[in-house]
Every structure is written in C-alpha cells, then in structure tokens.
Design an enzyme around this catalytic site. Structure first.
Site, PDB file in Angstrom:
ATOM      1  N   HIS A 184       0.826  -1.221   0.000  1.00 26.53           N
ATOM      2  CA  HIS A 184       0.000   0.000   0.000  1.00 26.53           C
ATOM      3  C   HIS A 184       0.857   1.266   0.000  1.00 26.53           C
ATOM      4  O   HIS A 184       0.620   2.177   0.788  1.00 26.53           O
ATOM      5  CB  HIS A 184      -0.947   0.002   1.193  1.00 26.53           C
ATOM      6  N   HIS A 219      -2.837   1.430  12.850  1.00 29.58           N
ATOM      7  CA  HIS A 219      -2.332   0.843  11.590  1.00 29.58           C
ATOM      8  C   HIS A 219      -2.826  -0.609  11.515  1.00 29.58           C
ATOM      9  O   HIS A 219      -4.016  -0.834  11.701  1.00 29.58           O
ATOM     10  CB  HIS A 219      -0.810   0.993  11.578  1.00 29.58           C
ATOM     11  N   MET A 254     -12.146   1.804  15.583  1.00 27.17           N
ATOM     12  CA  MET A 254     -11.122   1.028  14.876  1.00 27.17           C
ATOM     13  C   MET A 254     -11.711   0.326  13.646  1.00 27.17           C
ATOM     14  O   MET A 254     -12.816  -0.197  13.681  1.00 27.17           O
ATOM     15  CB  MET A 254     -10.502  -0.008  15.813  1.00 27.17           C
ATOM     16  N   GLY A 255     -10.935   0.354  12.554  1.00 30.86           N
ATOM     17  CA  GLY A 255     -11.404  -0.249  11.309  1.00 30.86           C
ATOM     18  C   GLY A 255     -12.055   0.753  10.388  1.00 30.86           C
ATOM     19  O   GLY A 255     -12.509   0.385   9.294  1.00 30.86           O
ATOM     20  N   PHE A 256     -12.054   2.022  10.811  1.00 30.79           N
ATOM     21  CA  PHE A 256     -12.677   3.068   9.979  1.00 30.79           C
ATOM     22  C   PHE A 256     -11.719   4.223   9.749  1.00 30.79           C
ATOM     23  O   PHE A 256     -10.857   4.499  10.591  1.00 30.79           O
ATOM     24  CB  PHE A 256     -13.949   3.599  10.659  1.00 30.79           C
ATOM     25  N   HIS A 258      -9.128   6.570   6.975  1.00 31.14           N
ATOM     26  CA  HIS A 258      -7.855   6.285   6.292  1.00 31.14           C
ATOM     27  C   HIS A 258      -7.176   7.607   5.965  1.00 31.14           C
ATOM     28  O   HIS A 258      -7.849   8.583   5.635  1.00 31.14           O
ATOM     29  CB  HIS A 258      -8.115   5.504   4.991  1.00 31.14           C
ATOM     30  N   ARG A 267     -10.181  -1.991  -1.031  1.00 26.67           N
ATOM     31  CA  ARG A 267     -10.024  -3.352  -0.520  1.00 26.67           C
ATOM     32  C   ARG A 267     -11.199  -3.747   0.374  1.00 26.67           C
ATOM     33  O   ARG A 267     -11.624  -4.903   0.385  1.00 26.67           O
ATOM     34  CB  ARG A 267      -8.703  -3.448   0.255  1.00 26.67           C
ATOM     35  N   ASP A 309      -9.351  -3.215   7.311  1.00 29.28           N
ATOM     36  CA  ASP A 309      -9.291  -3.953   8.569  1.00 29.28           C
ATOM     37  C   ASP A 309     -10.651  -4.281   9.147  1.00 29.28           C
ATOM     38  O   ASP A 309     -10.796  -5.274   9.878  1.00 29.28           O
ATOM     39  CB  ASP A 309      -8.464  -3.165   9.598  1.00 29.28           C
ATOM     40  N   ARG A 334       2.007  -8.452   4.206  1.00 33.41           N
ATOM     41  CA  ARG A 334       2.712  -7.187   3.973  1.00 33.41           C
ATOM     42  C   ARG A 334       4.222  -7.343   3.950  1.00 33.41           C
ATOM     43  O   ARG A 334       4.930  -6.485   3.404  1.00 33.41           O
ATOM     44  CB  ARG A 334       2.294  -6.172   5.051  1.00 33.41           C
ATOM     45  N   ARG A 353      15.978  11.504   5.989  1.00 31.72           N
ATOM     46  CA  ARG A 353      16.242  12.265   7.220  1.00 31.72           C
ATOM     47  C   ARG A 353      15.528  13.602   7.100  1.00 31.72           C
ATOM     48  O   ARG A 353      16.120  14.580   6.627  1.00 31.72           O
ATOM     49  CB  ARG A 353      17.757  12.449   7.381  1.00 31.72           C
TER      50      ARG A 353
END
Ligand code: SDX
Length: 373
Positions: A184, A219, A254-256, A258, A267, A309, A334, A353
């Site tokens: 990704h 993540h 969680m899961g929502f 991006h 996906r 996710d 991944r 850097r």
C-alpha cells in the site's frame, strides 16, 4: 530554510518515488494491475512474485517461486526452541517480532545483491508464516507441524496452524486477504522499513521494524481492535447504542477512516462482499447485523468509511481464527510489500532524514550543579 514544508504526520507529503503501488481515491494498483483484477484472477504467490520481481509469473516461474518458498518453510529448530521459551500470554505480534529477529541469525541467504534480497524476501515469507503457525500450535498445547508439500501459502499457514487440511472457502478467503493486504505504497510500516533501508542497514532489521510499526491499532493492529470492538455486542441495538455514545465522546472507531482514502477503501469493498457471502453460508447473518449497526452510522452520519481492517477482522473470526492471529496474518502478507520497498530503496537510495520544528526552551546557560535549586 526557504523550501521548508511543515506537515504534521507528513500528511499529503510526497516523500519519494515508487514503481510498486499506486494508491488513489479512485483506484489501487500493484505495478499497474488493478486490485480488483488481482483479487479475482491471481493467487497470493503470483502477487508476491509481481511485487518482488516486477512481473506476474508465468507457470514455470510460479512453480519455481513456490519451490523456493517450500525450500524455506521448515523453521530452524533453535527458533522453535525460542518460541517455546516465550510466555504463553505474550501477544503474537510481539512473538513475530522476536521470531523474525531470531530467524535472522539463521538466514540461509548469503549476500546482498538485488537477487539475494529477493531470495531473502521469499525466505521471510516462509518464516513469518511458519512462526505464526508454530506459535499457535505451541500456545494451544500442540507440537508444531512439519510443512505439507503441495499446499499454497495460504493453505500451508492454515494447515500448520490448525492441523487439518483447510476447506476451499477458508483457503480462498485467506488468500484473498493476503492479496489485499500485500502492499500500500508509503504507509507507516512500509515507510519505516524504507527508513531502515536508507541507512544501508539489513533487510531483517527492516522487517522487524515493519512488524513493530504495523502492530499499532492506528495501523495494522486495527483488524484485531475492530473485532474486539464487535465482540462486545450481543445485538445490533447494543452496537448502535455504543457507536452513538462513541460519537458523543469523539472516540476513534477502529477499522474506519484512512489517511488517503476519503470515499472508502477499495479493498474493504471487495472483502465486504465476500464477508457477506461467508456469513450467509455459515448462517451467521446476526454478525452482519451487528457489523452494519456500526458501519451505517459511521458512513451515513460521519462520512467515515470502513478500511480493509474492518471486514477483515470479522472474516477471520467467521473462519474460526483466533483474534490474536489477525495482525500477524497481515504481516504474512505485507512482508512482501515491505521487502519490495526495501529493495527499491536500497537500489536507488538517499538517506531518509527529514527536519523537525524546534518548540523547546529558548537558549540558556548551564548552572553548575552545586547552584541548581
Ligand atoms: C491501515 O496508510 C495506509 O495505507 C494504512 C493501511 C495499509 O494498507 O497499510 O491502509 C492499513 O492502517 C488502515 C487504517 C487502520 N486504522 C484504523 O482503523 C484506526 C482508526 N482510524 C483512525 O485512527 C484514522 O482514520 C487513521 C489513523 C487511519 C487516519 O487518520 P488521519 O488521516 O490522521 O485522520 P484524522 O485522525 O486527522 O481524522 C480526521 C477526522 C477527525 O475528526 P476531527 O478531529 O477533524 O473532528 O476524522 C475523524 C477524526 O476524529 N476520524 C475518526 C476516525 N478516523 C478519522 N473518527 C472516529 N473514528 C475513526 N476511525
């Protein structure tokens, strides 16, 4: 500095080039192939070959790739011994971090040419899958199983973890998630892996860094966090009450959401269709009612869409997999994207850097210790 750019979290900053994936609002592609095409017309091994070698394999290249993978599947006995020593309550992501690091001491691939790195990538595919399976056996008081010849990567992981030939549905769905999770572009864990490559450090250090980064619930850890959220509810009504309370308290769900996708994760759309079919086949539509009781208000009232996710957690759950295995399975996929980016960075490198904006105390003199209050 005249060209100073200040973007917290590097949001929207183009930090480099890549030939590997293109993540857009309207599409996701790996080396030019659309994710929908890959999802319906390839297997994970083909996608892994595409990411690492730049092209989808033909039949003979695929069988060579798979035999290389098979050659590396058996874990070093010393590694299995180390897995036995880790307390059973240690989470699988932490075990995987240690396992890959330990495996690095037994790396069978010598050299660091691009071809050596690609071969080491295939070895890391085998190691990550093997550690997840072996660890699951050990914490369920069973002995790790030897690899079974002839199984696909997805089927091998399931077989070595669960001790039986997986059914076609479970194999196909795990394979699909491995395709969807594989790559990704500059997500947090991949970028971290590229930073390691940019210092000319080694690939195992880069992958251990990727594992540590992916673990976070903002993540990859979100697939487990999303499933643990759903497991709280015994009815759609309970889920609906909870989500509206979360809105009031401004809790992250969680899961929502991006960082890039603002109209939905390509996906998630693909996987959710498969999830609904799976739930119907298993007569578990009650779970889809709870799933939708969270999703519908998020989409309709907040315009915040599921990411991959959210459907993945419930898919793995309906396949009977333990929640603690979900983010490790994300790693098993991944690792191919991380390795492809490690190689890309290493072969056309500039040390990564960035600068920071100083917000600390103004300049001041040191007071000798005897005079400090
Ligand atoms: C992955 O980068 C990748 O490509 C990652 C990944 C990959 O394949 O590598 O796609 C895999 O990591 C998917 C993401 C999994 N993480 C989660 O599901 C955790 C929950 N999601 C959120 O924490 C959030 O959506 C992030 C971290 C994913 C993205 O956050 P951003 O881009 O920093 O956006 P933000 O937090 O600034 O949110 C913008 C607004 C905020 O509202 P305001 O403060 O402006 O009023 O949207 C809200 C946020 O509160 N919001 C959410 C939310 N996500 C965003 N509100 C509630 N629940 C959420 N999940």
């Amino acid at each position: 500095m005249t060209d100073e750019i200040y973007k917290p979290g590097l949001e929207g900053v183009i930090a480099g080039d890549t030939d590997i994936a293109a993540v857009e609002q309207t599409s996701l592609s790996y080396r030019g192939y659309g994710i929908g095409d890959l999802a319906t017309k390839t297997t994970f091994e083909e996608v892994a070959h595409l990411l690492l070698y730049g092209e989808l394999p033909n039949s003979s290249q695929l069988s060579e790739f798979r035999s290389t993978l098979a050659q590396y599947r058996a874990l070093p006995p010393e590694l299995v011994q180390a897995l036995r020593l880790i307390p059973t309550d240690v989470g699988m992501m932490d075990v995987l971090r240690t396992g890959v690091s330990m495996a690095g001491h037994f790396d069978p691939v010598k050299g660091d040419s691009a071809d050596d790195l690609r071969r080491r990538s295939v070895w890391l595919m085998a190691v990550t899958g093997g550690v997840v399976s072996a660890r699951h056996r050990l914490i369920t008081n069973k002995e790790p199983l030897d690899p079974k010849p002839g199984l696909s990567h997805a089927a091998q992981i399931l077989y070595q973890a669960l001790g039986e030939d997986p059914d076609e549905t479970a194999t196909r769905l795990l394979d699909l998630t491995l395709i969807l999770y594989a790559e990704h572009e500059y997500n947090a864990s991949t970028f971290a892996t590229r930073v390691v490559a940019s210092t000319l450090s080694d690939m195992v250090s880069g992958i251990v860094t990727g594992i540590g980064t992916l673990k976070g619930p903002l993540h990859g850890g979100a697939n487990e966090a999303a499933m643990n959220m759903l497991l709280q509810f015994d009815s759609p009504a309970a889920a609906s009450a909870w989500i509206h309370e979360a809105f009031v308290k401004k809790h992250k769900v969680m899961g929502f959401g991006h960082r890039v996708y603002k109209n939905g994760d390509h996906r998630a759309f693909i996987l959710e269709d498969e999830l609904r079919t799976l739930a119907a086949k298993k007569d578990q539509m009650n779970w889809m009612e709870i799933y939708d009781a969270i999703k519908d208000p998020m989409v309709n009232e907040k315009k915040i869409f599921p990411n991959v996710d959210y459907p993945c957690g419930l898919t793995y759950y309906l396949l009977g997999l333990p929640v603690d295995m979900y983010t490790p399975l994300f790693v098993c996929s991944r690792v191919t994207g991380w390795c492809a980016h490690f190689i890309e960075q290493a072969t056309n490198n500039r040390l990564i850097r960035p600068r920071s904006r100083y917000t600390g105390p103004a300049a001041r003199e040191v007071t000798p210790i005897g005079q400090r209050s």
